[in-house]
Design a protein around this motif. Sequence first.
Motif, PDB file in Angstrom:
ATOM      1  N   ARG A   1       0.827  -1.211   0.000  1.00  0.00           N
ATOM      2  CA  ARG A   1       0.000   0.000   0.000  1.00  0.00           C
ATOM      3  C   ARG A   1       0.866   1.269   0.000  1.00  0.00           C
ATOM      4  O   ARG A   1       0.514   2.278  -0.580  1.00  0.00           O
ATOM      5  CB  ARG A   1      -0.935  -0.007   1.206  1.00  0.00           C
ATOM      6  CG  ARG A   1      -1.977   1.088   1.151  1.00  0.00           C
ATOM      7  CD  ARG A   1      -3.021   0.942   2.213  1.00  0.00           C
ATOM      8  NE  ARG A   1      -3.982  -0.071   1.791  1.00  0.00           N
ATOM      9  CZ  ARG A   1      -4.707  -0.809   2.620  1.00  0.00           C
ATOM     10  NH1 ARG A   1      -4.589  -0.650   3.909  1.00  0.00           N
ATOM     11  NH2 ARG A   1      -5.553  -1.698   2.164  1.00  0.00           N
ATOM     12  N   SER A   2       2.046   1.185   0.610  1.00  0.00           N
ATOM     13  CA  SER A   2       2.962   2.333   0.667  1.00  0.00           C
ATOM     14  C   SER A   2       3.576   2.660  -0.691  1.00  0.00           C
ATOM     15  O   SER A   2       4.213   3.691  -0.852  1.00  0.00           O
ATOM     16  CB  SER A   2       4.086   2.051   1.663  1.00  0.00           C
ATOM     17  OG  SER A   2       4.870   0.954   1.208  1.00  0.00           O
ATOM     18  N   GLY A   3       3.406   1.773  -1.668  1.00  0.00           N
ATOM     19  CA  GLY A   3       3.964   1.991  -2.995  1.00  0.00           C
ATOM     20  C   GLY A   3       5.238   1.208  -3.253  1.00  0.00           C
ATOM     21  O   GLY A   3       5.698   1.105  -4.389  1.00  0.00           O
TER      22      GLY A   3
ATOM     23  N   GLY B   1      -2.478  -5.307  -6.337  1.00  0.00           N
ATOM     24  CA  GLY B   1      -2.042  -5.636  -7.680  1.00  0.00           C
ATOM     25  C   GLY B   1      -2.637  -4.694  -8.702  1.00  0.00           C
ATOM     26  O   GLY B   1      -3.751  -4.211  -8.540  1.00  0.00           O
ATOM     27  N   GLU B   2      -1.879  -4.461  -9.747  1.00  0.00           N
ATOM     28  CA  GLU B   2      -2.283  -3.574 -10.827  1.00  0.00           C
ATOM     29  C   GLU B   2      -2.810  -4.404 -11.993  1.00  0.00           C
ATOM     30  O   GLU B   2      -2.211  -5.404 -12.374  1.00  0.00           O
ATOM     31  CB  GLU B   2      -1.048  -2.775 -11.269  1.00  0.00           C
ATOM     32  CG  GLU B   2      -1.200  -2.014 -12.548  1.00  0.00           C
ATOM     33  CD  GLU B   2       0.125  -1.487 -13.072  1.00  0.00           C
ATOM     34  OE1 GLU B   2       0.100  -0.393 -13.635  1.00  0.00           O
ATOM     35  OE2 GLU B   2       1.168  -2.168 -12.925  1.00  0.00           O
ATOM     36  N   VAL B   3      -3.940  -3.984 -12.544  1.00  0.00           N
ATOM     37  CA  VAL B   3      -4.455  -4.591 -13.766  1.00  0.00           C
ATOM     38  C   VAL B   3      -4.034  -3.686 -14.911  1.00  0.00           C
ATOM     39  O   VAL B   3      -4.407  -2.518 -14.966  1.00  0.00           O
ATOM     40  CB  VAL B   3      -5.993  -4.735 -13.725  1.00  0.00           C
ATOM     41  CG1 VAL B   3      -6.520  -5.275 -15.050  1.00  0.00           C
ATOM     42  CG2 VAL B   3      -6.419  -5.633 -12.580  1.00  0.00           C
ATOM     43  N   THR B   4      -3.217  -4.236 -15.828  1.00  0.00           N
ATOM     44  CA  THR B   4      -2.754  -3.425 -16.950  1.00  0.00           C
ATOM     45  C   THR B   4      -3.722  -3.485 -18.125  1.00  0.00           C
ATOM     46  O   THR B   4      -3.769  -2.561 -18.928  1.00  0.00           O
ATOM     47  CB  THR B   4      -1.351  -3.856 -17.410  1.00  0.00           C
ATOM     48  OG1 THR B   4      -1.374  -5.254 -17.724  1.00  0.00           O
ATOM     49  CG2 THR B   4      -0.323  -3.585 -16.320  1.00  0.00           C
ATOM     50  N   HIS B   5      -4.468  -4.585 -18.238  1.00  0.00           N
ATOM     51  CA  HIS B   5      -5.519  -4.731 -19.247  1.00  0.00           C
ATOM     52  C   HIS B   5      -6.686  -5.455 -18.585  1.00  0.00           C
ATOM     53  O   HIS B   5      -6.535  -6.585 -18.130  1.00  0.00           O
ATOM     54  CB  HIS B   5      -5.056  -5.542 -20.456  1.00  0.00           C
ATOM     55  CG  HIS B   5      -3.907  -4.934 -21.200  1.00  0.00           C
ATOM     56  ND1 HIS B   5      -3.908  -3.653 -21.683  1.00  0.00           N
ATOM     57  CD2 HIS B   5      -2.704  -5.441 -21.535  1.00  0.00           C
ATOM     58  CE1 HIS B   5      -2.771  -3.394 -22.280  1.00  0.00           C
ATOM     59  NE2 HIS B   5      -2.018  -4.465 -22.197  1.00  0.00           N
ATOM     60  N   ALA B   6      -7.826  -4.793 -18.532  1.00  0.00           N
ATOM     61  CA  ALA B   6      -9.011  -5.406 -17.921  1.00  0.00           C
ATOM     62  C   ALA B   6      -9.495  -6.565 -18.789  1.00  0.00           C
ATOM     63  O   ALA B   6      -9.267  -6.591 -19.998  1.00  0.00           O
ATOM     64  CB  ALA B   6     -10.114  -4.365 -17.764  1.00  0.00           C
ATOM     65  N   GLY B   7     -10.141  -7.513 -18.142  1.00  0.00           N
ATOM     66  CA  GLY B   7     -10.673  -8.663 -18.864  1.00  0.00           C
ATOM     67  C   GLY B   7     -11.061  -9.755 -17.894  1.00  0.00           C
ATOM     68  O   GLY B   7     -11.228  -9.514 -16.693  1.00  0.00           O
TER      69      GLY B   7
END
Length: 182
Positions: free
Chosen positions: A15-17, A36-42
């Motif tokens: 959360r702190s980056g 987590g980061e979603v770079t392309h939704a699906g």
Amino acid sequence: MTIKGRWHLGEIRLRSGWEPLLDAGHRLDAAEPLRGEVTHAGRVLDFSLTSFNVPVAITALANAVRAVAGGDVQCIPVEIAGQTGMFVLNSVRVIRCLDEERSAFIKWTKQDHRSELAGQYRQITKHVLDEGALPNDAHFFRIEGSFVELIVSGAVKAGMESVGCFGANFVEVPLSISRSGV
């Protein structure tokens, strides 16, 4: 693995980056949750690898891996785009087991743009593992010097398949007879 319309995951961060090291065999000791980061939704998959080869799985799959791999896997809760019940499968075991005589690979050199990785595997195009270097309890690990490949035993594969593992791609890796056994 190509699955049309699937989600693609990017970085896993606290959360702190801060981006923890989740591909080098180190246990993560952090009190704050992972995101987590979603770079392309699906379509959400049961099993995904992030852009940086960090495995992410649903709860049932994480439990199946942990049931076989035990302490070799650290299942860390991760929130991804509001999805609950997702876990990073952090492999905390690294084994020096690549049979370099029978494998095909390129190693990083000091002259490369990543000179700090000199001596580690840059790319492995043919994997052959030295069976004599593998402990009997090796079920979930990475190859020393290469933090791209994630190796699972047949028992882990069977456990994953028993609960469903849409998104996982298994490739059989040949074993060589240990030179120490000759």
